[in-house]
Design a protein around this motif. Structure first.
Motif, PDB file in Angstrom:
ATOM      1  N   HIS A 141      63.269  36.686  72.319  1.00  0.00           N
ATOM      2  CA  HIS A 141      64.278  36.610  71.641  1.00  0.00           C
ATOM      3  C   HIS A 141      65.632  36.245  72.501  1.00  0.00           C
ATOM      4  O   HIS A 141      66.769  36.043  72.095  1.00  0.00           O
ATOM      5  N   MET A 142      65.610  36.121  73.759  1.00  0.00           N
ATOM      6  CA  MET A 142      66.511  35.782  74.626  1.00  0.00           C
ATOM      7  C   MET A 142      66.362  34.597  75.585  1.00  0.00           C
ATOM      8  O   MET A 142      67.299  33.704  75.364  1.00  0.00           O
ATOM      9  N   PHE A 143      65.233  34.573  76.343  1.00  0.00           N
ATOM     10  CA  PHE A 143      64.976  33.385  76.867  1.00  0.00           C
ATOM     11  C   PHE A 143      64.598  32.064  75.966  1.00  0.00           C
ATOM     12  O   PHE A 143      65.264  31.131  76.619  1.00  0.00           O
ATOM     13  N   MET A 144      63.702  32.415  75.177  1.00  0.00           N
ATOM     14  CA  MET A 144      63.524  31.067  74.257  1.00  0.00           C
ATOM     15  C   MET A 144      64.617  30.415  73.808  1.00  0.00           C
ATOM     16  O   MET A 144      64.926  29.307  73.601  1.00  0.00           O
ATOM     17  N   PRO A 145      65.356  31.434  72.895  1.00  0.00           N
ATOM     18  CA  PRO A 145      66.870  30.653  72.442  1.00  0.00           C
ATOM     19  C   PRO A 145      67.584  30.021  73.365  1.00  0.00           C
ATOM     20  O   PRO A 145      68.191  28.818  73.047  1.00  0.00           O
ATOM     21  N   ALA A 146      67.779  30.432  74.657  1.00  0.00           N
ATOM     22  CA  ALA A 146      68.688  29.743  75.906  1.00  0.00           C
ATOM     23  C   ALA A 146      67.783  28.323  76.039  1.00  0.00           C
ATOM     24  O   ALA A 146      68.653  27.172  76.156  1.00  0.00           O
ATOM     25  N   VAL A 147      66.529  28.412  76.041  1.00  0.00           N
ATOM     26  CA  VAL A 147      66.091  27.036  76.457  1.00  0.00           C
ATOM     27  C   VAL A 147      66.227  25.828  75.295  1.00  0.00           C
ATOM     28  O   VAL A 147      66.576  24.896  75.536  1.00  0.00           O
ATOM     29  N   VAL A 148      65.971  26.350  74.010  1.00  0.00           N
ATOM     30  CA  VAL A 148      65.957  25.404  72.852  1.00  0.00           C
ATOM     31  C   VAL A 148      67.492  25.100  72.737  1.00  0.00           C
ATOM     32  O   VAL A 148      67.787  23.787  72.507  1.00  0.00           O
ATOM     33  N   ILE A 149      68.529  25.707  73.135  1.00  0.00           N
ATOM     34  CA  ILE A 149      70.021  25.300  72.984  1.00  0.00           C
ATOM     35  C   ILE A 149      70.091  24.639  74.175  1.00  0.00           C
ATOM     36  O   ILE A 149      70.827  23.429  73.994  1.00  0.00           O
ATOM     37  N   VAL A 150      69.733  24.754  75.345  1.00  0.00           N
ATOM     38  CA  VAL A 150      69.970  23.729  76.590  1.00  0.00           C
ATOM     39  C   VAL A 150      69.076  22.354  76.150  1.00  0.00           C
ATOM     40  O   VAL A 150      69.843  21.405  76.474  1.00  0.00           O
ATOM     41  N   LEU A 151      68.097  22.286  75.456  1.00  0.00           N
ATOM     42  CA  LEU A 151      67.469  21.139  75.210  1.00  0.00           C
ATOM     43  C   LEU A 151      68.227  20.482  74.140  1.00  0.00           C
ATOM     44  O   LEU A 151      68.317  19.158  74.150  1.00  0.00           O
ATOM     45  N   LEU A 152      68.670  21.134  73.226  1.00  0.00           N
ATOM     46  CA  LEU A 152      69.493  20.425  72.234  1.00  0.00           C
ATOM     47  C   LEU A 152      70.657  19.886  72.915  1.00  0.00           C
ATOM     48  O   LEU A 152      71.166  18.849  72.086  1.00  0.00           O
ATOM     49  N   LEU A 153      71.362  20.128  73.818  1.00  0.00           N
ATOM     50  CA  LEU A 153      72.473  19.638  74.475  1.00  0.00           C
ATOM     51  C   LEU A 153      72.186  18.237  75.335  1.00  0.00           C
ATOM     52  O   LEU A 153      73.053  17.435  75.540  1.00  0.00           O
ATOM     53  N   PHE A 154      70.656  18.037  75.051  1.00  0.00           N
ATOM     54  CA  PHE A 154      70.559  16.800  76.358  1.00  0.00           C
ATOM     55  C   PHE A 154      69.421  15.796  75.457  1.00  0.00           C
ATOM     56  O   PHE A 154      68.131  16.178  75.492  1.00  0.00           O
ATOM     57  N   PRO A 155      69.705  15.194  74.285  1.00  0.00           N
ATOM     58  CA  PRO A 155      69.081  14.567  73.432  1.00  0.00           C
ATOM     59  C   PRO A 155      67.771  13.688  73.995  1.00  0.00           C
ATOM     60  O   PRO A 155      68.387  13.102  74.825  1.00  0.00           O
ATOM     61  N   PHE A 156      66.610  13.725  73.447  1.00  0.00           N
ATOM     62  CA  PHE A 156      65.973  12.697  74.062  1.00  0.00           C
ATOM     63  C   PHE A 156      66.015  11.375  73.766  1.00  0.00           C
ATOM     64  O   PHE A 156      65.686  10.369  74.564  1.00  0.00           O
ATOM     65  N   THR A 157      66.378  11.017  72.677  1.00  0.00           N
ATOM     66  CA  THR A 157      67.008   9.668  72.205  1.00  0.00           C
ATOM     67  C   THR A 157      68.233   9.914  71.386  1.00  0.00           C
ATOM     68  O   THR A 157      68.838  10.741  71.346  1.00  0.00           O
ATOM     69  N   ASN A 158      68.781   8.511  71.140  1.00  0.00           N
ATOM     70  CA  ASN A 158      70.017   8.596  70.365  1.00  0.00           C
ATOM     71  C   ASN A 158      69.834   8.416  68.845  1.00  0.00           C
ATOM     72  O   ASN A 158      70.749   8.049  68.049  1.00  0.00           O
ATOM     73  N   GLU A 159      68.758   9.028  68.503  1.00  0.00           N
ATOM     74  CA  GLU A 159      68.456   8.914  67.011  1.00  0.00           C
ATOM     75  C   GLU A 159      69.009  10.334  66.338  1.00  0.00           C
ATOM     76  O   GLU A 159      68.909  11.306  66.942  1.00  0.00           O
TER      77      GLU A 159
END
Length: 249
Positions: free
Chosen positions: A141-159
């Motif tokens: 509930h705390m660590f996983m939300p932090a990880v997905v939020i950080v990933l969201l800020l650095f997109p893999f592609t420009n799609e």
């Protein structure tokens, strides 16, 4: 993957350290789940755990299911970062990433807001088992939300994330809710993963002091279900907006 497709990838999509990290996060998460199920212990709690519902109902929690989905996504993403073309079609699809992000964030928001209303069990370290449960809850509930939020800020592609993906975000929580509501009365003992799926809980919450009315209780539940699914879609729209703002123009 063709050279044209390679050009569409942002540097983060080739960062092998990130790939290894995501796979490690997923494997640790799966290990926690396996340990929790294999070493299930019922610890009586008059408020939060008054009844032993058994070990397998663990998998009926939205949090657990959303984390399992996220772990599978992390593994696929790790494989994609290491160069697997088929994995990239899933891992680098912004619609898929946004849905995974949504469900993890909602699980974290609901659980952590439960502390405010005293619905979530307190985090305790009184025994080794309670310490493990606390670590598990923090991881989910705390660590996983932090990880997905950080990933969201650095997109893999420009799609960009499409509107279709945003509206599709309500399907899983709707099916999950209907399954939980319908299944509950037929379990022995009666079991609902969350109190807001129980008619008596809703009636007591919104109609305090009035005689219980099953039709009225389900009417309240229907309204809350519409509101809840709408909130999923609204939060997904915000997440999609963040993603689309982060991609390179």
């Amino acid at each position: 993957m063709s050279s044209l497709a390679e050009k569409k990838l942002n540097p983060i999509a080739k960062n092998k350290v990130l790939g290894a990290f995501l796979i490690a996060v997923a494997l640790i998460g799966f290990a926690i789940i396996v340990y929790r199920v294999s070493n299930y212990v019922f610890e009586y709690d008059p408020k939060h755990s008054p009844i032993d519902y058994g070990r397998w109902n663990f998998f009926t929690y939205f949090t657990v299911q959303s984390n399992i989905i996220a772990y599978l996504y992390f593994i696929v993403t790790g494989i994609a970062i290491f160069g697997n073309g088929k994995a990239r079609r899933i891992a680098f699809n912004p619609g898929v990433q946004v849905l995974v992000t949504l469900y993890i964030i909602v699980a974290g928001l609901v659980y952590n807001s439960g502390f405010i209303f005293k619905l979530s069990p307190p985090l305790t370290f009184n025994t080794p088992y309670q310490s493990f449960i606390t670590v598990m809850q923090c991881y989910f509930h705390m660590f996983m939300p932090a990880v997905v939020i950080v990933l969201l800020l650095f997109p893999f592609t420009n799609e960009r994330v499409t509107k279709k993906a945003v509206f599709l975000s309500g399907i899983y929580p709707l099916l999950y809710s209907l399954f939980s509501i319908i299944r509950g009365p037929f379990t022995n003992p009666t079991y609902y993963p969350y109190p807001f799926y129980k008619t008596d809980f809703l009636w007591d919450t919104f109609m305090k002091g009035k005689p219980f009315n099953i039709v009225g209780a389900y009417a309240i539940m229907a309204v809350l279900l519409v509101v809840g699914i709408s909130m999923f879609i609204a939060i997904c729209a915000i997440i999609a907006l963040v993603h689309n703002k982060r991609i390179k123009k």
